[in-house]
Design a protein around this motif. Structure first.
Motif, PDB file in Angstrom:
ATOM      1  N   MET B 183       0.806  -1.217   0.000  1.00  0.00           N
ATOM      2  CA  MET B 183       0.000   0.000   0.000  1.00  0.00           C
ATOM      3  C   MET B 183       0.841   1.271   0.000  1.00  0.00           C
ATOM      4  O   MET B 183       0.363   2.342  -0.284  1.00  0.00           O
ATOM      5  N   GLN B 184       2.134   1.130   0.362  1.00  0.00           N
ATOM      6  CA  GLN B 184       2.968   2.319   0.495  1.00  0.00           C
ATOM      7  C   GLN B 184       3.760   2.570  -0.776  1.00  0.00           C
ATOM      8  O   GLN B 184       4.921   2.944  -0.747  1.00  0.00           O
ATOM      9  N   HIS B 185       3.090   2.381  -1.912  1.00  0.00           N
ATOM     10  CA  HIS B 185       3.786   2.523  -3.190  1.00  0.00           C
ATOM     11  C   HIS B 185       4.193   3.970  -3.427  1.00  0.00           C
ATOM     12  O   HIS B 185       5.283   4.251  -3.937  1.00  0.00           O
ATOM     13  N   TYR B 186       3.333   4.918  -3.074  1.00  0.00           N
ATOM     14  CA  TYR B 186       3.625   6.329  -3.374  1.00  0.00           C
ATOM     15  C   TYR B 186       4.253   7.070  -2.205  1.00  0.00           C
ATOM     16  O   TYR B 186       5.067   7.956  -2.400  1.00  0.00           O
ATOM     17  N   ARG B 187       3.836   6.716  -0.977  1.00  0.00           N
ATOM     18  CA  ARG B 187       4.435   7.383   0.184  1.00  0.00           C
ATOM     19  C   ARG B 187       4.459   6.390   1.336  1.00  0.00           C
ATOM     20  O   ARG B 187       3.505   5.642   1.516  1.00  0.00           O
ATOM     21  N   PRO B 188       5.553   6.374   2.105  1.00  0.00           N
ATOM     22  CA  PRO B 188       5.559   5.518   3.294  1.00  0.00           C
ATOM     23  C   PRO B 188       4.635   6.086   4.362  1.00  0.00           C
ATOM     24  O   PRO B 188       4.346   7.292   4.375  1.00  0.00           O
ATOM     25  N   PHE B 189       4.174   5.226   5.236  1.00  0.00           N
ATOM     26  CA  PHE B 189       3.205   5.650   6.245  1.00  0.00           C
ATOM     27  C   PHE B 189       3.794   6.582   7.291  1.00  0.00           C
ATOM     28  O   PHE B 189       3.064   7.205   8.040  1.00  0.00           O
ATOM     29  N   ILE B 190       5.128   6.682   7.338  1.00  0.00           N
ATOM     30  CA  ILE B 190       5.702   7.613   8.312  1.00  0.00           C
ATOM     31  C   ILE B 190       5.282   9.040   7.991  1.00  0.00           C
ATOM     32  O   ILE B 190       5.138   9.888   8.870  1.00  0.00           O
ATOM     33  N   LEU B 191       5.017   9.338   6.701  1.00  0.00           N
ATOM     34  CA  LEU B 191       4.593  10.684   6.320  1.00  0.00           C
ATOM     35  C   LEU B 191       3.186  10.970   6.817  1.00  0.00           C
ATOM     36  O   LEU B 191       2.861  12.104   7.151  1.00  0.00           O
ATOM     37  N   LEU B 192       2.346   9.926   6.853  1.00  0.00           N
ATOM     38  CA  LEU B 192       0.980  10.148   7.322  1.00  0.00           C
ATOM     39  C   LEU B 192       0.899  10.107   8.840  1.00  0.00           C
ATOM     40  O   LEU B 192       0.022  10.730   9.422  1.00  0.00           O
ATOM     41  N   GLN B 193       1.783   9.351   9.473  1.00  0.00           N
ATOM     42  CA  GLN B 193       1.670   9.132  10.918  1.00  0.00           C
ATOM     43  C   GLN B 193       3.001   9.350  11.636  1.00  0.00           C
ATOM     44  O   GLN B 193       3.532   8.415  12.243  1.00  0.00           O
ATOM     45  N   PRO B 194       3.559  10.553  11.594  1.00  0.00           N
ATOM     46  CA  PRO B 194       4.844  10.741  12.280  1.00  0.00           C
ATOM     47  C   PRO B 194       4.751  10.527  13.792  1.00  0.00           C
ATOM     48  O   PRO B 194       5.681   9.988  14.396  1.00  0.00           O
ATOM     49  N   LEU B 195       3.602  10.903  14.384  1.00  0.00           N
ATOM     50  CA  LEU B 195       3.463  10.722  15.832  1.00  0.00           C
ATOM     51  C   LEU B 195       3.469   9.237  16.185  1.00  0.00           C
ATOM     52  O   LEU B 195       4.170   8.807  17.106  1.00  0.00           O
ATOM     53  N   ALA B 196       2.713   8.448  15.410  1.00  0.00           N
ATOM     54  CA  ALA B 196       2.678   7.006  15.670  1.00  0.00           C
ATOM     55  C   ALA B 196       4.069   6.416  15.512  1.00  0.00           C
ATOM     56  O   ALA B 196       4.472   5.529  16.272  1.00  0.00           O
ATOM     57  N   PHE B 197       4.821   6.921  14.541  1.00  0.00           N
ATOM     58  CA  PHE B 197       6.188   6.418  14.344  1.00  0.00           C
ATOM     59  C   PHE B 197       7.048   6.702  15.568  1.00  0.00           C
ATOM     60  O   PHE B 197       7.762   5.824  16.050  1.00  0.00           O
ATOM     61  N   LEU B 198       6.968   7.936  16.094  1.00  0.00           N
ATOM     62  CA  LEU B 198       7.788   8.269  17.267  1.00  0.00           C
ATOM     63  C   LEU B 198       7.405   7.409  18.463  1.00  0.00           C
ATOM     64  O   LEU B 198       8.272   6.900  19.184  1.00  0.00           O
ATOM     65  N   ILE B 199       6.086   7.233  18.666  1.00  0.00           N
ATOM     66  CA  ILE B 199       5.635   6.422  19.799  1.00  0.00           C
ATOM     67  C   ILE B 199       6.105   4.984  19.625  1.00  0.00           C
ATOM     68  O   ILE B 199       6.602   4.355  20.563  1.00  0.00           O
ATOM     69  N   PHE B 200       5.974   4.471  18.390  1.00  0.00           N
ATOM     70  CA  PHE B 200       6.400   3.096  18.125  1.00  0.00           C
ATOM     71  C   PHE B 200       7.882   2.934  18.398  1.00  0.00           C
ATOM     72  O   PHE B 200       8.309   1.981  19.049  1.00  0.00           O
ATOM     73  N   PHE B 201       8.683   3.875  17.939  1.00  0.00           N
ATOM     74  CA  PHE B 201      10.135   3.749  18.106  1.00  0.00           C
ATOM     75  C   PHE B 201      10.511   3.763  19.591  1.00  0.00           C
ATOM     76  O   PHE B 201      11.315   2.956  20.051  1.00  0.00           O
ATOM     77  N   THR B 202       9.897   4.680  20.344  1.00  0.00           N
ATOM     78  CA  THR B 202      10.204   4.765  21.776  1.00  0.00           C
ATOM     79  C   THR B 202       9.793   3.492  22.505  1.00  0.00           C
ATOM     80  O   THR B 202      10.580   2.935  23.274  1.00  0.00           O
ATOM     81  N   ALA B 203       8.562   3.049  22.232  1.00  0.00           N
ATOM     82  CA  ALA B 203       8.077   1.858  22.927  1.00  0.00           C
ATOM     83  C   ALA B 203       8.879   0.636  22.518  1.00  0.00           C
ATOM     84  O   ALA B 203       9.114  -0.255  23.331  1.00  0.00           O
TER      85      ALA B 203
END
Lengths: 167, 377
Positions: B183-203
Motif C-alpha cells: 500500500m505504500q507505493h507512493y508514500r511511506p506511512f511515516i509521512l501520514l503518521q509521524p506521531l505514531a512512528f515516534l511512539i512506536f520507536f520509543t516503545a
C-alpha cells in the motif's frame, strides 16, 4: 492426517500441563505450567481455524494475565527459588469437594451433549471484518459498557495503591 | 508466485526450508552485527573498537562466539533447575515465531498471515515469560529485581506500542503485512503518521531493553539484571534473542512505517531491489537504535513509567481518535499528516522541555537522592 496427529499432541500437552498446574508443589512452577496450558488452548483455536481468537488468547492470557500472576509472585515471595510449598491441610477436604463436583459436572455435560457427527473438514473462515462489525457496530453498547467497567477497575486500583502523605 | 505456493516441492518441506534459510541468515547477521555495533559505538565515542582479531578486527565475532560456546555452563546451587535451564529457549521461541511472518520481499517470507500485524505483537508479548522465568529461577536477588523491572516496563510499554500500530492499521484497513507494504507505493506511512512512528520507536526501545530504557539489564545498578547468573551457551542465547528481536522489530517497523520492500520502486524493479531495500532499511533502523543508545543516559524507573502513562499513552489515544474522525468522515489524507505532525511536534517539545528544565525542588525526588540530601524520609 498430520493435523489430527498434531491435534492429539497438543491435547496431551494441554492435559499434561494442566495436571502440572495442580500437582506441582511450587506456586511458581504452577504459574509457568498455566502459561503453557493456556498457550496450548491457543493452539487449539488455530486447529479450529479461528486465528483471531488464538492470537487474542496468546496476547491476553499468555502475555498479560499470567505475566501479572508471575509479577505478583515476584513481588510477594521472599523465597523465589521454587522450593516446595507447605500444603495447608485444612483446606484439602473442601478442595476435594469443589474439584469433584466441578469434574462431575463437566463429565455429565460432555456426555449429555449430542455432538454433531462428521462436519465437513473445512470450517468456515471467519472474517476479521465481520468480527469487528459485530463488536463495534452491532454490539457497540455492551462493548463500551465493558470498557467502562475496566476503567472503573483501573481507577479503583490506582486509588488503592496510592499512598497519601498523611497515611 | 504467492506465499501459498510451495516453492520447494511439498508444503511442509517448503516451510521447513524457508525457516532454516531465515534463521541461518539471521544468525550470521546477528553474529556480525555485534561486531558492527561495537565498531559503530566506538566511532561515536572516538575509539577504535575491536582491532586485534583479523584485519580491522573482522574475526572478532567468530572468536567471540567460539569463546562463548567453549565456556563452562554454570548453574548456581540456589537456582530452580528446570526454570533456569528452559528460560533462554522460551525467550527465543517467540522471536523465531515472529521471523516466520515478516515479508522480506514481495511475497517472500516464510508464510504470510492475514493477521500478520496482530500476530507480531501478540507473539512478541510472550517474550516476557522467558525473561521472568530467568529472573525467578536464578535464585539471585539481582536477577529477581531485573525480572520485576522488565515485567513492569514491558507490560506498560506494550499499550502505547499497540495503539501506535493500530492507528497505522486504521489507515491501511488491513492487518496483512504484505498488503500494508504494497500500500505504500507512493508514500511511506511515516509521512501520514509521524506521531505514531515516534511512539512506536520509543516503545520498541523499551521492549528491547535498549538504552535509555535498559533499566532491567542495567550493569551499574543491578549488575546485569535477569541474566546475571547465566554463562556460556545460555547467556549467548539471551544475546541472540536480544539481537534477533532487534532485527525482527526493525524489519517489522520498516514494513509498517518506512514502506518495507515497496517504497521506492520496489514493486517495479524486482526482488533484488526489494531485498536490498529491506536490508538498507533495517540496518538504518538498527543503527538508529544504537545511535540513541550512545547518546541518551539511562532513565530512572519512575521517570520511565511516568513517561509511558502520562505522555505516550495520551498522545497515542489522541492519535487514534483523530484518525477515526478523519477516516470516518473521509476528510483528505493530508489532514492525517497535519494532525499527526502537530502531535509529533508536541511530543518532541515535551521531551526537549523536560530535558532542559531544572528541578524546582529536590524534596519530591525519590530514593537515594533524598537520603543524600539529609532530609527526613
Amino acid at each position: 492426517m498430520a493435523t489430527e496427529v498434531l491435534w492429539w499432541i497438543f491435547a496431551a500437552a494441554i492435559v499434561g500441563t494442566s495436571a502440572g498446574v495442580v500437582f506441582s508443589r511450587s506456586v511458581i512452577h504452577s504459574a509457568i505450567f498455566l502459561i503453557l496450558s493456556l498457550g496450548g488452548v491457543g493452539a487449539m483455536y488455530v486447529f479450529l481455524t479461528v486465528e483471531f481468537l488464538a492470537l487474542v488468547q496468546f496476547l491476553i492470557y499468555g502475555g498479560a494475565v499470567t505475566v501479572l500472576i508471575l509479577l505478583a509472585l515476584m513481588l510477594t515471595r521472599v523465597d523465589a527459588s521454587g522450593k516446595p510449598e507447605r500444603v495447608n491441610g485444612t483446606q484439602a477436604p473442601w478442595a476435594l469437594i469443589v474439584g469433584g463436583v466441578l469434574g462431575a459436572l463437566l463429565v455429565i455435560v460432555a456426555l449429555k451433549t449430542t455432538w454433531p457427527g462428521n462436519l465437513s473438514d473445512k470450517p468456515a473462515q471467519i472474517d476479521l471484518n465481520l468480527i469487528s462489525q459485530r463488536l463495534f457496530v452491532d454490539f457497540g453498547a455492551p462493548f463500551v459498557i465493558a470498557s467502562v467497567l475496566l476503567l472503573v477497575a483501573l481507577v479503583g486500583a490506582i486509588i488503592l495503591a496510592r499512598q497519601e502523605d498523611g497515611d | 508466485m504467492t506465499f501459498g505456493d510451495p516453492f520447494f516441492g511439498y508444503s511442509w518441506l517448503d516451510a521447513i526450508i524457508r525457516v532454516v534459510i531465515v534463521v541461518l541468515v539471521m544468525t550470521v547477521f546477528v553474529m556480525y552485527w555485534t561486531y558492527g555495533e561495537r565498531k559503530l559505538v566506538a566511532r561515536m565515542q572516538m575509539r577504535l573498537g575491536p582491532m586485534r582479531t583479523g584485519p580491522y578486527g573482522l574475526l572478532q565475532a567468530i572468536a567471540d562466539s567460539l569463546k562463548l560456546i567453549a565456556k563452562e555452563d554454570i548453574r548456581p546451587a540456589a537456582a530452580d533447575r528446570w526454570v533456569f535451564e528452559f528460560a533462554p529457549y522460551l525467550t527465543f521461541i517467540p522471536v523465531l515465531m515472529v521471523l516466520a511472518v515478516l515479508p522480506f520481499a514481495q511475497d517472500w517470507g516464510v508464510r504470510n498471515l492475514s493477521m500478520g500485524l496482530f500476530y507480531v505483537f501478540a507473539v512478541l508479548g510472550l517474550n516476557i515469560v522467558g525473561i521472568m522465568m530467568a529472573g525467578l529461577g536464578s535464585g539471585n536477588k539481582f536477577a529477581l529485581l531485573g525480572g520485576v523491572r522488565a515485567a513492569g516496563q514491558m507490560v506498560s510499554y506494550e499499550i502505547p506500542l499497540v495503539m501506535s500500530l493500530l492507528s497505522v492499521a486504521m489507515i491501511a484497513g488491513t492487518l496483512d503485512l504484505d498488503a500494508i507494504a504494497a500500500m505504500q507505493h507512493y508514500r511511506p506511512f511515516i509521512l501520514l503518521q509521524p506521531l505514531a512512528f515516534l511512539i512506536f520507536f520509543t516503545a520498541m526501545l523499551s521492549e528491547l531493553h535498549r538504552a535509555p530504557f535498559d533499566i532491567p539489564v542495567a550493569e551499574s545498578e543491578i549488575s546485569g539484571g535477569y541474566f546475571v547468573e547465566y554463562s556460556g551457551i545460555r547467556w549467548s542465547m539471551f544475546q541472540l534473542t536480544e539481537y534477533a528481536s532487534m532485527i525482527a522489530w526493525s524489519v517489522f517497523g520498516s514494513v509498517i512505517f518506512l514502506g518495507g520492500w515497496e517504497y521506492p520502486k520496489g514493486g517495479d524493479w524486482g526482488w533484488g531491489w526489494q531485498l536490498t531495500l529491506t536490508l538498507i532499511k533495517s540496518v538504518v533502523w538498527i543503527a538508529a537504535i544504537i545511535w540513541v543508545r550512545t547518546t541518551v543516559p539511562r532513565l530512572r524507573i519512575d521517570q520511565l513509567m511516568a513517561f509511558c502513562w502520562k505522555v505516550l499513552l495520551p498522545l497515542a489515544l489522541v492519535q487514534l481518535l483523530m484518525n477515526g474522525f478523519i477516516l470516518v468522515y473521509d476528510w483528505p489524507q493530508e489532514l492525517l499528516f497535519v494532525t499527526s505532525g502537530l502531535g509529533a511536534a508536541l511530543l518532541v517539545g515535551i521531551i526537549i522541555a523536560r530535558a532542559i528544565r531544572r528541578p524546582k525542588k529536590t524534596s519530591g525526588l525519590v530514593g537515594t537522592y533524598r537520603q543524600v540530601q539529609g532530609t527526613p524520609v
